[in-house]
Each structure stands twice: as C-alpha cells, then as structure tokens.
Motif scaffolding. Structure first.
Motif, PDB file in Angstrom:
ATOM      1  N   THR A  72       0.806  -1.441  -0.004  1.00 45.03           N
ATOM      2  CA  THR A  72      -0.059   0.091  -0.036  1.00 45.03           C
ATOM      3  C   THR A  72       0.883   1.280  -0.004  1.00 45.03           C
ATOM      4  N   ALA A  73       1.934   0.989   0.822  1.00 37.99           N
ATOM      5  CA  ALA A  73       2.773   2.377   0.826  1.00 37.99           C
ATOM      6  C   ALA A  73       3.570   2.628  -0.481  1.00 37.99           C
ATOM      7  N   GLY A  74       3.700   1.557  -1.027  1.00 36.77           N
ATOM      8  CA  GLY A  74       4.526   1.497  -2.282  1.00 36.77           C
ATOM      9  C   GLY A  74       3.495   2.143  -3.580  1.00 36.77           C
ATOM     10  N   GLY A  75       2.131   1.717  -3.348  1.00 34.99           N
ATOM     11  CA  GLY A  75       1.259   2.270  -4.477  1.00 34.99           C
ATOM     12  C   GLY A  75       1.330   3.731  -4.085  1.00 34.99           C
ATOM     13  N   ILE A  76       1.440   4.367  -2.721  1.00 35.49           N
ATOM     14  CA  ILE A  76       1.047   5.676  -2.756  1.00 35.49           C
ATOM     15  C   ILE A  76       2.270   6.575  -3.063  1.00 35.49           C
ATOM     16  N   VAL A  77       3.436   5.828  -2.652  1.00 37.70           N
ATOM     17  CA  VAL A  77       4.534   6.305  -3.355  1.00 37.70           C
ATOM     18  C   VAL A  77       4.655   6.516  -4.730  1.00 37.70           C
ATOM     19  N   THR A  78       4.503   5.486  -5.367  1.00 38.95           N
ATOM     20  CA  THR A  78       4.351   5.438  -6.826  1.00 38.95           C
ATOM     21  C   THR A  78       3.645   6.485  -7.327  1.00 38.95           C
ATOM     22  N   ILE A  79       2.566   6.547  -6.787  1.00 42.50           N
ATOM     23  CA  ILE A  79       1.239   7.901  -7.242  1.00 42.50           C
ATOM     24  C   ILE A  79       2.066   9.005  -7.102  1.00 42.50           C
ATOM     25  N   VAL A  80       2.582   9.505  -5.679  1.00 39.73           N
ATOM     26  CA  VAL A  80       3.385  10.710  -5.719  1.00 39.73           C
ATOM     27  C   VAL A  80       4.564  10.944  -6.918  1.00 39.73           C
ATOM     28  N   GLY A  81       5.223   9.568  -7.162  1.00 39.90           N
ATOM     29  CA  GLY A  81       6.292   9.987  -7.959  1.00 39.90           C
ATOM     30  C   GLY A  81       5.598  10.316  -9.488  1.00 39.90           C
ATOM     31  N   PHE A  82       4.505   9.507  -9.946  1.00 44.27           N
ATOM     32  CA  PHE A  82       3.946   9.893 -11.143  1.00 44.27           C
ATOM     33  C   PHE A  82       3.345  11.425 -11.048  1.00 44.27           C
ATOM     34  N   VAL A  83       2.996  12.031 -10.008  1.00 43.05           N
ATOM     35  CA  VAL A  83       2.694  13.458  -9.872  1.00 43.05           C
ATOM     36  C   VAL A  83       3.740  14.164 -10.006  1.00 43.05           C
ATOM     37  N   LEU A  84       5.088  13.851  -9.495  1.00 39.79           N
ATOM     38  CA  LEU A  84       5.891  14.661  -9.700  1.00 39.79           C
ATOM     39  C   LEU A  84       6.797  14.698 -10.902  1.00 39.79           C
ATOM     40  N   LEU A  85       6.435  13.486 -11.735  1.00 41.63           N
ATOM     41  CA  LEU A  85       6.948  13.300 -13.019  1.00 41.63           C
ATOM     42  C   LEU A  85       6.149  14.148 -13.859  1.00 41.63           C
ATOM     43  N   SER A  86       5.085  14.353 -13.712  1.00 44.44           N
ATOM     44  CA  SER A  86       3.975  15.238 -14.436  1.00 44.44           C
ATOM     45  C   SER A  86       4.477  16.662 -14.194  1.00 44.44           C
ATOM     46  N   LEU A  87       4.652  17.038 -13.098  1.00 37.83           N
ATOM     47  CA  LEU A  87       5.166  18.415 -12.882  1.00 37.83           C
ATOM     48  C   LEU A  87       6.457  18.661 -13.473  1.00 37.83           C
ATOM     49  N   ALA A  88       7.531  17.798 -13.299  1.00 37.74           N
ATOM     50  CA  ALA A  88       8.790  18.005 -13.889  1.00 37.74           C
ATOM     51  C   ALA A  88       8.722  18.114 -15.415  1.00 37.74           C
ATOM     52  N   THR A  89       7.834  17.389 -16.002  1.00 40.43           N
ATOM     53  CA  THR A  89       7.661  17.289 -17.381  1.00 40.43           C
ATOM     54  C   THR A  89       6.983  18.878 -17.866  1.00 40.43           C
ATOM     55  N   GLN A  90       5.940  19.191 -16.988  1.00 37.42           N
ATOM     56  CA  GLN A  90       5.507  20.613 -17.313  1.00 37.42           C
ATOM     57  C   GLN A  90       6.541  21.794 -17.206  1.00 37.42           C
ATOM     58  N   SER A  91       7.305  21.489 -16.132  1.00 39.26           N
ATOM     59  CA  SER A  91       8.416  22.542 -15.891  1.00 39.26           C
ATOM     60  C   SER A  91       9.637  22.457 -16.613  1.00 39.26           C
ATOM     61  N   SER A  92       9.965  21.165 -17.353  1.00 41.88           N
ATOM     62  CA  SER A  92      11.036  20.837 -17.847  1.00 41.88           C
ATOM     63  C   SER A  92      12.383  21.210 -16.801  1.00 41.88           C
ATOM     64  N   ARG A  93      12.037  20.623 -15.576  1.00 40.21           N
ATOM     65  CA  ARG A  93      13.228  20.935 -14.575  1.00 40.21           C
ATOM     66  C   ARG A  93      13.905  19.534 -14.408  1.00 40.21           C
ATOM     67  N   LEU A  94      15.037  19.497 -14.748  1.00 40.97           N
ATOM     68  CA  LEU A  94      15.701  18.285 -14.461  1.00 40.97           C
ATOM     69  C   LEU A  94      16.091  17.605 -13.172  1.00 40.97           C
ATOM     70  N   PRO A  95      16.479  18.736 -12.356  1.00 35.69           N
ATOM     71  CA  PRO A  95      16.573  17.894 -10.989  1.00 35.69           C
ATOM     72  C   PRO A  95      15.220  17.423 -10.518  1.00 35.69           C
ATOM     73  N   LEU A  96      13.860  18.304 -10.699  1.00 30.83           N
ATOM     74  CA  LEU A  96      12.763  17.630 -10.257  1.00 30.83           C
ATOM     75  C   LEU A  96      12.443  16.104 -10.833  1.00 30.83           C
ATOM     76  N   LEU A  97      12.834  15.924 -12.301  1.00 31.98           N
ATOM     77  CA  LEU A  97      12.631  14.609 -12.955  1.00 31.98           C
ATOM     78  C   LEU A  97      13.556  13.953 -12.291  1.00 31.98           C
ATOM     79  N   ILE A  98      14.584  14.311 -11.889  1.00 30.25           N
ATOM     80  CA  ILE A  98      15.582  13.024 -10.978  1.00 30.25           C
ATOM     81  C   ILE A  98      14.815  12.700  -9.869  1.00 30.25           C
ATOM     82  N   VAL A  99      14.399  13.807  -8.869  1.00 23.91           N
ATOM     83  CA  VAL A  99      13.642  13.215  -7.741  1.00 23.91           C
ATOM     84  C   VAL A  99      12.566  12.391  -7.842  1.00 23.91           C
ATOM     85  N   ALA A 100      11.701  13.007  -8.980  1.00 22.62           N
ATOM     86  CA  ALA A 100      10.555  12.184  -9.321  1.00 22.62           C
ATOM     87  C   ALA A 100      10.711  10.753  -9.589  1.00 22.62           C
ATOM     88  N   SER A 101      11.890  10.423 -10.616  1.00 19.24           N
ATOM     89  CA  SER A 101      12.222   8.969 -10.945  1.00 19.24           C
ATOM     90  C   SER A 101      12.702   8.244  -9.478  1.00 19.24           C
TER      91      SER A 101
END
Length: 168
Positions: A72-101
């Motif tokens: 369950t925790a893994g599922g939640i963390v995965t969803i947070v990761g996908f949200v961060l990936l979306s934000l990193a993509t929209q902002s084109s910020r590589l450091p955020l993409l690395i954290v999101a990944s």
C-alpha cells in the motif's frame, strides 16, 4: 484474495513498464534533449536506485511491516512519483525529474516483493498461483506502448544490445 493480488502485480509491472517507455521518449524529446548515452546513464541511475531501495529500505522493513502495508505504501509512493513526474515534465526541470524518478522507483521497489510474498503466503503451495503470479509479471512486462519499438529502432538498440527485445 489471490486474484486481486495477481491483478495488483500485473498493474504495477505495466505501470512501471509504461513509465520506462515514456521516460525514454521524454528524455529524448526537445524538453530535455538527452543523447542516447545520457538516456542509458539515466536508466543506470534508475537501476541503481531500485537496487538501493530494495537492498536497504525493503530489506529492513520486510520483517517489521506487513506485506499489505508495504504494498500500500509502495502504491502511494508510486502515485506521488507519477505526480512529480508530471510536474517535472510541465516545468522541464531536470532536478525535479531526477527526484520524481527516484520516488517512482522507490514506490515500485516496495510493491514488487510485497506482492510476491503475499501470493506465496496466501496460495496453496501445490497450486499454480505462484506460476500465475510469475505469468502476470511477465505479461505486464510485455505490455508497452507501441511507440517503444520506434525509439529502439531509431537508436539501433537491437543491434547494439542483442539480448534486448522490444515488446510491441
């Protein structure tokens, strides 16, 4: 129930496979403009992060936290990761993409062993549930967006790494 766990295994592998495929396309796009070698290094970072997460985090939590709680925790963390990936993509910020990944990979590393353990514990040892779980993971790994093969062909991945197969 075991069927629900098998579906969870399938969905988690499909989502991670889609993440990998989409990430390769995203890194190559004009938004980030990675070269083929930089994409390979990025995926090495993902593999290293996955190994660290399973070797350090999951290994230490395995005896203290139930499989259901860890999945369950893994599922939640995965969803947070996908949200961060979306934000990193929209902002084109590589450091955020690395954290999101890293967040995405840590979530996946929590799900996989937990789900496998749940199938093992909840199925009859003589039953075919363990084989079904393995089949669900393999099928999930073979489901990829159809354009994944195009990236591999563009960079001659098949000729460079003959052990790799692209799934369509």
């Amino acid at each position: 129930s075991v069927p629900a766990i098998l579906v969870t295994s399938f969905v988690s592998v499909v989502s991670f496979g889609a993440y990998e495929t989409t990430l390769a396309l995203l890194l190559e796009s004009t938004r980030f403009g990675f070269t083929f070698q930089q994409i390979l290094l990025y995926f090495a970072f993902i593999g290293f992060t996955l190994s660290l997460a399973q070797g350090l985090l999951v290994r230490r939590l395995a005896g203290r936290v139930s499989e259901v709680a860890m999945a369950t925790a893994g599922g939640i963390v995965t969803i947070v990761g996908f949200v961060l990936l979306s934000l990193a993509t929209q902002s084109s910020r590589l450091p955020l993409l690395i954290v999101a990944s890293a967040v995405e990979v840590i979530g996946f590393s929590l799900i996989t062993p937990s789900v496998q353990s749940l199938v093992s514990r909840r199925s009859d040892p003589a039953a075919t549930c363990l084989h079904a779980a393995s089949a669900a993971r393999r099928c999930g790994g073979s489901v990829r967006p159809s354009h994944a093969g195009q990236v591999g062909q563009r960079h001659n991945v098949i000729r460079r790494a003959p052990c790799c197969t692209l799934h369509r």
